[in-house]
Design an enzyme around this catalytic site. Structure first.
Site, mmCIF file in Angstrom:
data_model
loop_
_atom_site.group_PDB
_atom_site.id
_atom_site.type_symbol
_atom_site.label_atom_id
_atom_site.label_comp_id
_atom_site.label_asym_id
_atom_site.label_seq_id
_atom_site.Cartn_x
_atom_site.Cartn_y
_atom_site.Cartn_z
ATOM 1 N N GLU A 40 0.860 -1.186 0.000
ATOM 2 C CA GLU A 40 0.000 0.000 0.000
ATOM 3 C C GLU A 40 0.898 1.238 0.000
ATOM 4 O O GLU A 40 1.999 1.232 0.548
ATOM 5 C CB GLU A 40 -0.860 -0.025 1.267
ATOM 6 C CG GLU A 40 -1.746 1.185 1.504
ATOM 7 C CD GLU A 40 -2.429 1.148 2.875
ATOM 8 O OE1 GLU A 40 -3.457 1.814 3.026
ATOM 9 O OE2 GLU A 40 -1.924 0.451 3.786
ATOM 10 N N LYS A 111 -9.786 1.081 -1.601
ATOM 11 C CA LYS A 111 -9.960 0.579 -0.227
ATOM 12 C C LYS A 111 -11.359 0.882 0.307
ATOM 13 O O LYS A 111 -11.801 2.038 0.324
ATOM 14 C CB LYS A 111 -8.891 1.214 0.665
ATOM 15 C CG LYS A 111 -8.822 0.662 2.073
ATOM 16 C CD LYS A 111 -7.670 1.337 2.802
ATOM 17 C CE LYS A 111 -7.453 0.777 4.188
ATOM 18 N NZ LYS A 111 -6.343 1.489 4.877
ATOM 19 N N CYS A 147 -4.704 -3.350 3.534
ATOM 20 C CA CYS A 147 -4.397 -3.078 4.933
ATOM 21 C C CYS A 147 -5.558 -3.374 5.896
ATOM 22 O O CYS A 147 -5.834 -4.529 6.201
ATOM 23 C CB CYS A 147 -3.917 -1.637 5.069
ATOM 24 S SG CYS A 147 -2.880 -1.336 6.532
#
Length: 277
Positions: A40, A111, A147
């Protein structure tokens, strides 16, 4: 199919990060990798001006990323930022290049679960994604996550039900007590939930590498790993700059899902009524 996970620290200059991508991709391809995964925020780290670095998928940064992948005959997955709404950005991972059969790959994921935890509030500067995405890669299907997403099992089971054999989790994991243990435990649990490989690639620990790191920003702890569909640890890194490799097999995924049919046995995917007594 062979995957490489490149654990590194990105720096504030996106062009410098592209040079690192080119060097590490060449190394991974030379070692037989078909898929090369970066963390990321590879384009620029948290704690820098994300809005200034943000570009669309047809911008120069993503185009150079695709050129690097094609020059090496692989697919590269890396984190970048795209313009969002009202001055925010989208936290994106992009996949570009070609699969082992020479078919072009072009996919991305924004995300969904923003890191509003441990005193950090990602939603102040990032717009959430709305779509779960997978893409074909030879005889495999690859899912994408970023994440904090790793804390949410439904994202992983949804991708598995859509055919994902492996799910990439690119991260810039925040440090703190117990966070390394959580990082590994969560990914291995998601591998079991989805009966799929989990390719968890994080930023290296700047305290080890000496890379600049902004205070109060998640800048990485290292310890990237690949978990197999039974939750087993196949490959793992320490805290510094490193490339790890793992072979992925669709046959292994099929065998696991036959032996442990949790996706087929679950009754919670549809509408469920919960009664309180």
């Amino acid at each position: 199919m062979k995957a490489a996970l490149v654990q590194m620290n990105s720096v504030a200059d996106p062009r410098a990060n592209l040079r690192t991508i080119a060097e590490r991709t060449e190394t991974a391809a030379r070692n037989g990798a078909d898929l090369v995964v970066f963390p990321e925020a590879t384009q620029t780290p948290f704690g820098t001006d994300l809005a200034a670095a943000a570009e669309e998928l047809d911008g120069p940064w993503a185009k150079r990323l695709e050129a690097i992948a094609r020059e090496n005959g692989v697919t590269v997955i890396a984190g970048m930022f795209r313009p969002g709404t009202n001055g925010t950005v989208k936290n994106t991972i992009v996949a570009r290049g070609m699969d082992p059969e020479g078919t072009a790959v072009a996919a991305h994921y924004d995300k969904v679960h923003l890191f509003d935890a441990f005193g950090h509030k990602e939603s102040d500067s990032v717009s959430p994604g709305q779509t779960i995405r997978t893409f074909g890669f030879g005889d495999l299907t690859i899912g994408l996550a970023i994440c904090y997403d790793v804390r949410f099992p439904p994202l992983f089971t949804a991708q598995a039900r859509s055919g994902a054999d492996a799910i990439v989790v690119s991260a810039s994991w925040g440090s703190g007590p117990g966070k390394i243990e959580q990082w590994e435990l969560l990914g291995r649990a998601r591998a079991l939930d989805a009966t799929a490989y989990v390719l968890a690639c994080g930023q290296a620990d700047p305290r080890v590498t000496g890379a600049p790191a902004a205070q109060d920003s998640p800048t990485g702890v290292g310890h990237s790993y690949v978990a197999g569909p039974k939750g087993e640890l196949i490959a793992s890194a320490d805290a510094g700059d490193e490339i790890i490799y793992a072979e992925l097999s669709r046959q292994v995924v099929r065998q696991t899902r036959t032996a442990i049919p949790v996706l087929a046995n679950s009754f919670l995917e549809g509408e469920v009524t919960v009664e309180t007594e």
